[in-house]
Every structure is written in C-alpha cells, then in structure tokens.
Write a protein that holds these residues in place. Sequence first.
Motif, PDB file in Angstrom:
ATOM      1  N   LEU A 202       3.953  12.284   9.773  1.00  0.00           N
ATOM      2  CA  LEU A 202       5.202  13.023   9.958  1.00  0.00           C
ATOM      3  C   LEU A 202       5.855  13.354   8.619  1.00  0.00           C
ATOM      4  O   LEU A 202       5.801  12.557   7.684  1.00  0.00           O
ATOM      5  CB  LEU A 202       6.190  12.192  10.792  1.00  0.00           C
ATOM      6  N   ILE A 203       6.494  14.533   8.547  1.00  0.00           N
ATOM      7  CA  ILE A 203       7.316  14.909   7.394  1.00  0.00           C
ATOM      8  C   ILE A 203       8.623  15.495   7.922  1.00  0.00           C
ATOM      9  O   ILE A 203       8.707  15.882   9.094  1.00  0.00           O
ATOM     10  CB  ILE A 203       6.610  15.935   6.466  1.00  0.00           C
ATOM     11  N   GLU A 204       9.642  15.543   7.072  1.00  0.00           N
ATOM     12  CA  GLU A 204      10.903  16.182   7.417  1.00  0.00           C
ATOM     13  C   GLU A 204      11.037  17.468   6.617  1.00  0.00           C
ATOM     14  O   GLU A 204      10.634  17.522   5.450  1.00  0.00           O
ATOM     15  CB  GLU A 204      12.083  15.281   7.066  1.00  0.00           C
ATOM     16  N   GLY A 205      11.609  18.480   7.242  1.00  0.00           N
ATOM     17  CA  GLY A 205      11.847  19.738   6.551  1.00  0.00           C
ATOM     18  C   GLY A 205      12.965  20.503   7.233  1.00  0.00           C
ATOM     19  O   GLY A 205      13.278  20.249   8.392  1.00  0.00           O
ATOM     20  N   LYS A 206      13.571  21.431   6.502  1.00  0.00           N
ATOM     21  CA  LYS A 206      14.653  22.232   7.050  1.00  0.00           C
ATOM     22  C   LYS A 206      14.101  23.547   7.568  1.00  0.00           C
ATOM     23  O   LYS A 206      13.420  24.268   6.843  1.00  0.00           O
ATOM     24  CB  LYS A 206      15.684  22.498   5.962  1.00  0.00           C
ATOM     25  N   VAL A 207      14.370  23.829   8.844  1.00  0.00           N
ATOM     26  CA  VAL A 207      13.934  25.079   9.469  1.00  0.00           C
ATOM     27  C   VAL A 207      15.149  25.700  10.149  1.00  0.00           C
ATOM     28  O   VAL A 207      15.768  25.065  11.003  1.00  0.00           O
ATOM     29  CB  VAL A 207      12.814  24.817  10.508  1.00  0.00           C
TER      30      VAL A 207
ATOM     31  N   ASP B 182       0.835  -1.199   0.000  1.00  0.00           N
ATOM     32  CA  ASP B 182       0.000   0.000   0.000  1.00  0.00           C
ATOM     33  C   ASP B 182       0.869   1.248   0.000  1.00  0.00           C
ATOM     34  O   ASP B 182       1.864   1.330   0.705  1.00  0.00           O
ATOM     35  CB  ASP B 182      -0.913   0.020   1.227  1.00  0.00           C
ATOM     36  N   GLU B 183       0.455   2.229  -0.788  1.00  0.00           N
ATOM     37  CA  GLU B 183       1.158   3.500  -0.825  1.00  0.00           C
ATOM     38  C   GLU B 183       0.632   4.371   0.300  1.00  0.00           C
ATOM     39  O   GLU B 183      -0.569   4.449   0.534  1.00  0.00           O
ATOM     40  CB  GLU B 183       0.923   4.176  -2.169  1.00  0.00           C
ATOM     41  N   ILE B 184       1.538   5.039   0.995  1.00  0.00           N
ATOM     42  CA  ILE B 184       1.152   5.914   2.101  1.00  0.00           C
ATOM     43  C   ILE B 184       0.671   7.246   1.531  1.00  0.00           C
ATOM     44  O   ILE B 184       1.338   7.858   0.710  1.00  0.00           O
ATOM     45  CB  ILE B 184       2.330   6.138   3.065  1.00  0.00           C
ATOM     46  N   VAL B 185      -0.508   7.687   1.953  1.00  0.00           N
ATOM     47  CA  VAL B 185      -1.043   8.976   1.539  1.00  0.00           C
ATOM     48  C   VAL B 185      -0.901   9.938   2.715  1.00  0.00           C
ATOM     49  O   VAL B 185      -1.457   9.713   3.783  1.00  0.00           O
ATOM     50  CB  VAL B 185      -2.529   8.856   1.115  1.00  0.00           C
ATOM     51  N   VAL B 186      -0.137  11.000   2.503  1.00  0.00           N
ATOM     52  CA  VAL B 186       0.126  11.982   3.554  1.00  0.00           C
ATOM     53  C   VAL B 186      -0.724  13.216   3.277  1.00  0.00           C
ATOM     54  O   VAL B 186      -0.681  13.769   2.176  1.00  0.00           O
ATOM     55  CB  VAL B 186       1.622  12.357   3.589  1.00  0.00           C
ATOM     56  N   LYS B 187      -1.499  13.643   4.284  1.00  0.00           N
ATOM     57  CA  LYS B 187      -2.379  14.799   4.121  1.00  0.00           C
ATOM     58  C   LYS B 187      -2.063  15.863   5.166  1.00  0.00           C
ATOM     59  O   LYS B 187      -1.667  15.540   6.284  1.00  0.00           O
ATOM     60  CB  LYS B 187      -3.842  14.367   4.253  1.00  0.00           C
ATOM     61  N   ASP B 188      -2.285  17.135   4.784  1.00  0.00           N
ATOM     62  CA  ASP B 188      -2.065  18.236   5.723  1.00  0.00           C
ATOM     63  C   ASP B 188      -3.295  18.442   6.598  1.00  0.00           C
ATOM     64  O   ASP B 188      -4.236  17.650   6.572  1.00  0.00           O
ATOM     65  CB  ASP B 188      -1.679  19.513   4.977  1.00  0.00           C
ATOM     66  N   SER B 189      -3.317  19.517   7.364  1.00  0.00           N
ATOM     67  CA  SER B 189      -4.422  19.776   8.299  1.00  0.00           C
ATOM     68  C   SER B 189      -5.754  19.994   7.594  1.00  0.00           C
ATOM     69  O   SER B 189      -6.808  19.805   8.188  1.00  0.00           O
ATOM     70  CB  SER B 189      -4.095  20.984   9.179  1.00  0.00           C
TER      71      SER B 189
ATOM     72  N   LEU C 247       8.830  13.220   2.706  1.00  0.00           N
ATOM     73  CA  LEU C 247       7.891  12.350   3.396  1.00  0.00           C
ATOM     74  C   LEU C 247       8.657  11.265   4.147  1.00  0.00           C
ATOM     75  O   LEU C 247       9.753  10.885   3.754  1.00  0.00           O
ATOM     76  CB  LEU C 247       6.918  11.717   2.395  1.00  0.00           C
ATOM     77  N   THR C 248       8.066  10.778   5.229  1.00  0.00           N
ATOM     78  CA  THR C 248       8.662   9.693   6.008  1.00  0.00           C
ATOM     79  C   THR C 248       7.788   8.454   5.863  1.00  0.00           C
ATOM     80  O   THR C 248       6.785   8.472   5.148  1.00  0.00           O
ATOM     81  CB  THR C 248       8.753  10.085   7.501  1.00  0.00           C
ATOM     82  N   ASP C 249       8.160   7.388   6.546  1.00  0.00           N
ATOM     83  CA  ASP C 249       7.371   6.158   6.508  1.00  0.00           C
ATOM     84  C   ASP C 249       6.064   6.301   7.282  1.00  0.00           C
ATOM     85  O   ASP C 249       5.169   5.484   7.157  1.00  0.00           O
ATOM     86  CB  ASP C 249       8.174   4.988   7.085  1.00  0.00           C
ATOM     87  N   ASP C 250       5.959   7.324   8.107  1.00  0.00           N
ATOM     88  CA  ASP C 250       4.764   7.575   8.911  1.00  0.00           C
ATOM     89  C   ASP C 250       3.913   8.633   8.215  1.00  0.00           C
ATOM     90  O   ASP C 250       4.412   9.707   7.873  1.00  0.00           O
ATOM     91  CB  ASP C 250       5.173   8.062  10.303  1.00  0.00           C
TER      92      ASP C 250
END
Length: 72
Positions: free
Chosen positions: A52-57, A2-9, A46-49
């Motif tokens: 959660l996402i990764e980004g540079k701040v 299954d492909e992970i679908v990542v959604k925002d708020s 994107l991460t495996d979860d």
Amino acid sequence: MDEIVVKDSNGAVLQDGDTVMVVKTLKVKGSSITIKQGKIVKKIRLTDDEELIEGKVEGSVVVLRTEFLKKK
C-alpha cells in the motif's frame, strides 16, 4: 529491523516522493471518486504495508495498492 521494500506492478522499487501512474481504472471505496487509467499521482508516501502507498488524487488522500501502479 528489516527495511520494507515497496515495488510497483513491474517490480520497480518505489520510494517516498516518487511519481506513479495508475494502470487500471479504480473505484475508491467510500467515495464517489473514480481514478482513471493513466492518472499520475505525484509525491507518494509509503506506508508500513509493502502493498500500500498513500497519494493525493483530486484533493483527497487515498491509499492505493501497489499492484495497480507503475513508476513514472
């Protein structure tokens, strides 16, 4: 597999390389960094979860929860 679908708020689908905006001021655990509301995070990864996402701040790579992000 299954492909992970990542959604925002707001329910918008996020992909690698998207630009997002932080919708709430956040304190980063283990750091003195505070991410202010309205901060733009470019080129997310994107991460495996799906929550959660990764980004540079401010020069540091941080992991952010998608519930506090809005796709730009």
